[in-house]
Design a protein around this motif. Sequence first.
Motif, PDB file in Angstrom:
ATOM      1  N   ALA A  15       0.821  -1.217   0.000  1.00 18.12           N
ATOM      2  CA  ALA A  15       0.000   0.000   0.000  1.00 18.12           C
ATOM      3  C   ALA A  15       0.857   1.270   0.000  1.00 18.12           C
ATOM      4  O   ALA A  15       1.960   1.290   0.562  1.00 18.12           O
ATOM      5  N   HIS A  16       0.330   2.317  -0.648  1.00 20.59           N
ATOM      6  CA  HIS A  16       0.953   3.667  -0.687  1.00 20.59           C
ATOM      7  C   HIS A  16       2.467   3.582  -0.504  1.00 20.59           C
ATOM      8  O   HIS A  16       3.040   4.079   0.462  1.00 20.59           O
ATOM      9  N   VAL A  17       3.127   2.984  -1.502  1.00 22.95           N
ATOM     10  CA  VAL A  17       4.482   2.459  -1.303  1.00 22.95           C
ATOM     11  C   VAL A  17       5.575   3.496  -1.074  1.00 22.95           C
ATOM     12  O   VAL A  17       6.687   3.138  -0.672  1.00 22.95           O
ATOM     13  N   PHE A  18       5.301   4.785  -1.308  1.00 17.48           N
ATOM     14  CA  PHE A  18       6.370   5.783  -1.167  1.00 17.48           C
ATOM     15  C   PHE A  18       6.195   6.733   0.012  1.00 17.48           C
ATOM     16  O   PHE A  18       7.091   7.541   0.278  1.00 17.48           O
ATOM     17  N   THR A  19       5.073   6.708   0.683  1.00 11.63           N
ATOM     18  CA  THR A  19       4.865   7.668   1.769  1.00 11.63           C
ATOM     19  C   THR A  19       5.910   7.472   2.866  1.00 11.63           C
ATOM     20  O   THR A  19       6.349   6.350   3.123  1.00 11.63           O
ATOM     21  N   PRO A  20       6.321   8.543   3.526  1.00  8.20           N
ATOM     22  CA  PRO A  20       7.455   8.445   4.459  1.00  8.20           C
ATOM     23  C   PRO A  20       7.180   7.615   5.706  1.00  8.20           C
ATOM     24  O   PRO A  20       8.113   7.218   6.387  1.00  8.20           O
ATOM     25  N   PHE A  21       5.915   7.341   5.990  1.00  7.70           N
ATOM     26  CA  PHE A  21       5.587   6.529   7.163  1.00  7.70           C
ATOM     27  C   PHE A  21       4.848   5.268   6.725  1.00  7.70           C
ATOM     28  O   PHE A  21       3.955   5.306   5.890  1.00  7.70           O
ATOM     29  N   LYS A  22       5.238   4.142   7.269  1.00  9.04           N
ATOM     30  CA  LYS A  22       4.514   2.888   7.107  1.00  9.04           C
ATOM     31  C   LYS A  22       4.297   2.487   5.652  1.00  9.04           C
ATOM     32  O   LYS A  22       3.182   2.166   5.237  1.00  9.04           O
ATOM     33  N   SER A  23       5.383   2.512   4.904  1.00 12.04           N
ATOM     34  CA  SER A  23       5.291   2.078   3.514  1.00 12.04           C
ATOM     35  C   SER A  23       6.556   1.351   3.094  1.00 12.04           C
ATOM     36  O   SER A  23       7.597   1.453   3.750  1.00 12.04           O
ATOM     37  N   LEU A  24       6.451   0.641   1.976  1.00 16.94           N
ATOM     38  CA  LEU A  24       7.542  -0.186   1.472  1.00 16.94           C
ATOM     39  C   LEU A  24       8.833   0.598   1.279  1.00 16.94           C
ATOM     40  O   LEU A  24       9.861   0.310   1.895  1.00 16.94           O
ATOM     41  N   TYR A  25       8.808   1.604   0.419  1.00 15.01           N
ATOM     42  CA  TYR A  25      10.028   2.356   0.116  1.00 15.01           C
ATOM     43  C   TYR A  25      10.246   3.540   1.048  1.00 15.01           C
ATOM     44  O   TYR A  25      11.381   3.975   1.242  1.00 15.01           O
ATOM     45  N   GLY A  26       9.181   4.065   1.607  1.00  8.38           N
ATOM     46  CA  GLY A  26       9.324   5.211   2.491  1.00  8.38           C
ATOM     47  C   GLY A  26       9.959   4.868   3.810  1.00  8.38           C
ATOM     48  O   GLY A  26      10.694   5.671   4.399  1.00  8.38           O
ATOM     49  N   LYS A  27       9.705   3.644   4.300  1.00  8.96           N
ATOM     50  CA  LYS A  27      10.188   3.284   5.640  1.00  8.96           C
ATOM     51  C   LYS A  27      10.741   1.859   5.724  1.00  8.96           C
ATOM     52  O   LYS A  27      11.624   1.579   6.532  1.00  8.96           O
TER      53      LYS A  27
END
Length: 381
Positions: free
Chosen positions: A149-161
């Motif tokens: 889900a929402h893979v780039f957001t800075p919190f709780k995501s694949l690439y963001g965190k």
Amino acid sequence: MHIHIGRDMYDNPVKITGAKRLTLTNILKESSRNKGIDMIGVIDSQAPAVQQEIKRLIEAGEAYELADGGIRFEKVTLLLGSEIEVYDEYCKGPIHVLCYFPTLDKMEYFSEWLTTKMKNITLSSQRYYGTAKALQYKVKELEGIFIPAHVFTPFKSLYGKGVQSSLHEIFDPDLIDGIELGLSSDTQMADQINELHDYTFVSNSDAHSLAKIAREYQEINMKEPSFKEFYWSLHHVNDRGIRRNFGMNPQLGKYHTTVCSNCLEPLTPESTVCRNCGSKKIIKGVFDRIQELKNTTGRLEKRPLYLYQVPLEYLPSLGQKTFEKLLNHFDTEMNVIHYATFEELQKVVPKKLADSIIQLREGKLTIKAGGGGKYGSIRSS
């Protein structure tokens, strides 16, 4: 058949949003009657209260299960989903994933399994205690769909965190059915990462109010709005597939730019101290994170178009009564946003507002980019 699909969150029973609670039934009514979408995923379907509400609708003859998966209510099909937080030994930070199932029986089975892996399945996006791969294996055992889900957001995501640089660090790449872009990115931004080229992009977003349903969605080629057809579309089976993605301009998302967490001052990704207030809490924006990860450029030719849209609620001059007037005349918000001509709009609303709706459609808007949890904003040119 062109299918619009979005996803939504079900409120817990004590939370009220606006004039109407964000209950399952209200979500389905809003999607079917006002938004003009054909399929919606509710990602709290693992909760017993949601399952009981579905059963009541079926018992009352207002909904029924489709042979190819999904629950039909009026003009919309419900996809039974669950958003889960994964934070195993391989993750650098928590990650949200989406799991969809074809039938109520399989979702109930999944819920029973989750009770052994989760403290409270009645709430959305709860922490799952187990590995990401074990979760993928269980979803596939139950013939489900697995989407980060929402893979780039800075919190709780694949690439963001969650990872240093690659989804291979935590997931089995063969058991991923699609990638959800999230509000602050689009197709062209995501296609700068090579390992995403093999996956279908979905442009969904959490809708925490009825008004925000369908602010992002996709139009899909399939014969009918069912779970099986959606799965086939994700994997391009028998000419199924995403026809067009619709979403907000990424600059309108909450995390597009790097900002100071304290005062929201725009900063460079290399900043360690805010030049405005001196805070050391910096929230890296999606744009800058993708610049760190990118290893190619541009949008793949095989990708469907990504069309920017802005929900009518973003127009500051549009009040609730005028919004209802537009719905009564044009049937759905999608018709207003994409299809009504200037002449048709001017018969229903003042010229200035009709101008704003056309500017919204054509992308002729001045945008102040969002960041640090604050949405971007628009002004008519």
